[in-house]
Scaffold this active site. Structure first.
Site, short mmCIF file in Angstrom:
data_model
loop_
_atom_site.label_atom_id
_atom_site.label_comp_id
_atom_site.label_asym_id
_atom_site.label_seq_id
_atom_site.Cartn_x
_atom_site.Cartn_y
_atom_site.Cartn_z
N HIS A 70 37.78 84.48 -8.85
CA HIS A 70 37.71 83.02 -8.72
C HIS A 70 36.38 82.48 -9.24
CE1 HIS A 70 35.14 83.19 -5.04
NE2 HIS A 70 35.85 84.25 -4.74
N ASP A 72 34.98 79.44 -8.22
CA ASP A 72 34.26 78.58 -7.27
C ASP A 72 33.40 79.41 -6.32
OD1 ASP A 72 36.74 79.55 -6.22
OD2 ASP A 72 36.49 78.23 -4.50
N GLU A 137 39.38 79.16 -4.69
CA GLU A 137 39.71 80.28 -3.80
C GLU A 137 39.13 80.07 -2.41
OE1 GLU A 137 38.99 84.09 -1.73
OE2 GLU A 137 37.53 82.64 -2.48
N GLU A 138 37.95 79.46 -2.35
CA GLU A 138 37.25 79.36 -1.07
C GLU A 138 37.95 78.41 -0.08
OE1 GLU A 138 35.07 81.35 -0.38
OE2 GLU A 138 34.12 82.01 -2.22
N GLU A 163 36.59 90.88 -5.63
CA GLU A 163 35.88 90.41 -4.43
C GLU A 163 35.01 91.52 -3.85
OE1 GLU A 163 35.56 87.70 -2.65
OE2 GLU A 163 37.13 86.32 -3.30
#
Length: 219
Positions: A70, A72, A137-138, A163
């Protein structure tokens, strides 16, 4: 790619303020980086200034392995708590500091660099290696859902998510590869009752009592 160029990719990504916004900046940057190294990519707009990115090397005639990450980051919180500007990456004692370095612009950079190096080495891939960079994603996982609905993972056999896990092998500075992760199971429980007169409660069914019984049995 030389080591300094690889490090610069990470620095450039960290310098983009993508606190749940502005992911288009990263999509544009990575698209140009891929183009520089002869890899075609597609910017997938989702909202104003918020874009996903899809790229690949190899052929999809066989297996498809995806790299996903991701664009963000979480919020930088109180700037007074930062030793340096969170969006100006700084290297100290062999470590790089900045918002999103760990979660997960380093993972994003590693995936991009892997695609570029495999492409430039003319690696003989047994299928296709696909890269997916997503927005939000967050908070909402909206970018991943958008690409999924678009069909970008329909033919994917496996996905590597960049991740950080936070897990380390004993006495070694290496991360485990985690093949499973916690998730969410969301479901609705419906309890149906039967109305009865208060003088004959035995003829009725209390829906609330059934929910209580269900909750106790679940424990």
């Amino acid at each position: 790619m030389e080591k300094e160029e690889q490090l610069q990719v990470l620095k450039d990504l960290v310098a983009f303020n993508t606190v749940d916004a502005n992911e288009r900046d990263i999509a544009d940057y990575l698209s140009q980086l891929f183009k520089k190294h002869g890899i075609a990519s597609e910017i997938v707009d989702q909202f104003d200034n918020r874009s996903n990115l899809v790229a690949h090397i190899g052929s999809s005639s066989d297996k498809v392995l995806a790299f996903a990450g991701h664009e963000d980051t979480v919020h930088e919180n109180n700037l007074a708590d930062w030793k340096h500007d969170p969006f100006i990456p700084v290297v100290e004692d062999g470590k790089i500091f900045g918002r999103g370095v760990t979660d997960m612009k380093s993972g994003l950079a590693a995936q991009v660099i892997a695609l570029i190096e495999l492409h430039e080495q003319h690696a003989d891939l047994n299928g296709q290696l696909r890269f997916l960079a997503t927005i939000s994603e967050e908070l909402t996982q909206g970018g991943a859902n958008f690409l999924s609905q678009r069909g970008d993972v329909d033919d994917v056999d496996a996905i590597v998510i960049g991740e950080p896990t936070g897990q380390r092998q004993s006495n070694q500075n290496h991360h485990y590869i985690v093949y499973a992760h916690k998730g969410a199971l969301i479901y609705t429980v419906k309890s149906v009752g039967k109305a009865a007169h208060s003088s004959t409660p035995e003829l009725g069914i209390d829906a609330i009592d059934n929910l209580i019984n269900y909750r106790q049995a679940e424990k």
